[in-house]
Scaffold this active site. Sequence first.
Site, mmCIF file in Angstrom:
data_model
loop_
_atom_site.group_PDB
_atom_site.id
_atom_site.type_symbol
_atom_site.label_atom_id
_atom_site.label_comp_id
_atom_site.label_asym_id
_atom_site.label_seq_id
_atom_site.Cartn_x
_atom_site.Cartn_y
_atom_site.Cartn_z
ATOM 1 N N LEU A 318 90.611 -7.890 53.758
ATOM 2 C CA LEU A 318 89.616 -7.259 53.251
ATOM 3 C C LEU A 318 89.283 -5.615 53.370
ATOM 4 O O LEU A 318 90.682 -5.061 54.172
ATOM 5 C CB LEU A 318 88.479 -7.759 54.420
ATOM 6 N N ASP A 319 88.866 -4.743 52.352
ATOM 7 C CA ASP A 319 88.525 -4.210 52.524
ATOM 8 C C ASP A 319 88.035 -3.240 53.621
ATOM 9 O O ASP A 319 86.717 -3.705 54.189
ATOM 10 C CB ASP A 319 88.379 -3.005 51.185
ATOM 11 N N LYS A 320 88.144 -2.003 54.146
ATOM 12 C CA LYS A 320 87.501 -1.584 55.533
ATOM 13 C C LYS A 320 86.347 -0.545 54.621
ATOM 14 O O LYS A 320 85.171 -0.563 54.673
ATOM 15 C CB LYS A 320 88.309 -0.757 56.223
ATOM 16 N N THR A 321 86.465 0.462 54.367
ATOM 17 C CA THR A 321 85.497 1.442 53.871
ATOM 18 C C THR A 321 84.599 0.531 52.123
ATOM 19 O O THR A 321 84.938 0.165 51.546
ATOM 20 C CB THR A 321 85.884 2.760 53.345
ATOM 21 N N THR A 323 83.630 -2.242 52.870
ATOM 22 C CA THR A 323 82.762 -3.494 53.157
ATOM 23 C C THR A 323 82.695 -3.481 54.168
ATOM 24 O O THR A 323 81.374 -4.685 54.662
ATOM 25 C CB THR A 323 84.162 -4.314 53.024
#
Lengths: 655, 71
Positions: A318-321, A323
């Site tokens: 997963l991407d953080k920013t 998402t």
Amino acid sequence: MKVINNILTNIRNPSQRRNYLLLASGTFILLGWGLALAWNWNRGRDALMIAAALIAGYDILLRAWQGLKNKQANIELLVSIAAIGGLAIGEYWESAAVTFLFLLGAWLESRTLNRTRNTLRELISLAPATAIVLNNGTQEEIPAKNVDREQLVLIKPGSKIPVDGTVKSGYTSIDESAVTGEPLPVEKAPGAEVFAGTMNQNGLIKVRATRAGTDTTLAKIIRRVEEAQEDKAPTQRFIERFARWYTPAIVVLSVAAFFIWGNLELTLTLLVIGCPGALVISTPVSIITGIGRAAKKGMLIKGGEHLETAAKISAVALDKTGTLTEGKPRLTDVISFHPEQIAAGNMADNIISPTYTHFMLGENAEENLPEEAKELLYWTGIAEKGSEHPLSKPLVEEAQKYYARLPEPDHFEAVPGFGIQAEYKTDSIRVGTVDFMEQAGISVCPEVRDKITELAREGRTVVLAALNGVLLGTLGISDPIRPDAGEMVARLRANGIKRIVMLTGDNEDTAKAVAAETGVDEVRARMLPENKLEAIRQLQKEGYKVAMVGDGINDAPAMAAADIGIAMGATGTDTAIETADIALMTEDLTRIPEALRMSKLTLQNISQNIVIALATVTALLAGVLNGSVHMSGGMLIHELSVMLVIINGIRLKWA
Amino acid sequence: MKTILRSNDMSCPTCVDSIETYLNKIDGVQKATVHFSTGRIEVEHDDGKVSEQELVEAVREVGYESEVSAF
């Protein structure tokens, strides 16, 4: 006369013609049995059965002939040979039953299939056919597809929106479930985008049209979904190749059986039960329904192949920013270093030991920052003005509160993952990470490092700003975590995903803070786009099937490298739909586990169908060989198995 | 030009081959693709040589009813 005319025109239409043939053939069969049972008149029965077989067989024979002309042995050919053979050996009732049941089965099957095929097309037909356009204050109702770009369209409360466009005036809430699958209405103010086919609730709005007819987002989505449904899964391709050889093989096998046993009836029965009808339909019916159902929930799975892969995913990156977080960062902390302290520090080593002042910015509070903090914002704002990084926006916006005419930098260079180096007139501005400062020989003292760590542990992204080699201060930016992020992670785990990894360009502490709150247990921080790609490859090397969730633009390389790329909030952005294997129309994170679950259910459904198909053929074959199954019974069971496969597939509609 | 036809008559995936081959043999048809899953028939054809209505007629010939669709 009119009735006859009607029948004549309808006979030109193959669907109608088949209905008549089916009806006539069924009537003859019933009459035949009536004659035989009531008056024991077997000759009459036989005549009627022959008629019934010829009537129902006409259409089957036509299709078999078309196939032969194209050098293909199709199912119709098997049935035709069996029926003609049956008539030749005097098994009139068997022939009539086989042809009638085959026609009846095809009728039922196409009706049931069309119900699934049309679910999506109904959506587009639900979009209103006309639009009320405004011309200099006069209203005119015109076909929706003829609305031109820039034309103003009036949308009344409680009516469907006929075109894509932006709200020019008025406020309302709109039920966008047709496009996004999201049942909660969305508030719309001037400037907001609206989509054709969605339902206006309470307000009167005027919309400037951007797209109409078959160009609308809804039409595009439907087209995409159909393309996805048409894309054949590997299993389907395999079965179709198999069927292409299987059908002629059955003919050969039956001929061989005739020479071995010399039993013509057994030979013909083999032809009938050898039909691969249930097998060839086992995969497509599940895929049409599975992808269609997913699409209605706002998840576009781009085709059978992706669906089969998605069902086998064992790790999710997963991407953080944008998402896990909302992707709408806000400046929360301004920490300015005191210039007089800096001046008093040891400038020779560029080591500074400032005392600092920490300002927290509330969401709506009227701030009155001192000059030094404003100056920090001013220089940071100039540097960030050239950047398209998501974190730039809140910095520039905050600076513009105090400096309405914030200048553009004269020169600007962004180093992805580190920061920005900008020049304005004679000044040099550097904004970015601690490493980025140190690369330029600007040392950061322990006191400041501690403060940065403290902020990062609270989930802030921290950047430093320096002017002409001297640190001005630090800025903390916070990006709120999405409320459903935790639930998403929990559901992924419940669905059997073994590794859940966060890949982010942000620093370790910030990333860990977000991970802790959402339940993600593996964090890879400070990742450049190519590192993300490497991380995906590493997981794959360890034997995982990896899905990468991102926004479809910044994470494109990693998403392409992953087995499945999942793009979020894809409505209106063609690139995301283009690059992703699964595109989610909403920002609802729980759709990620849901899409994987739907894929798994669909794949299971396909397996069930293949088992049903093969088990039926095997059981029938055994029945034929021990003499308990005859032509009509074989055909009945065969058609029942086809219907069973279709009904099993359609179960996914309620998954 | 490209014409999209839709048929509700396809009850088994092997129908696809017959329709496809038949259409592809017509003079003026560059490429015909038939999708069983959605019942869509895509035809790239020379409008001057073979019209939309003639395509519908050709599909009928193979034994399937279809209609011209916007997409």
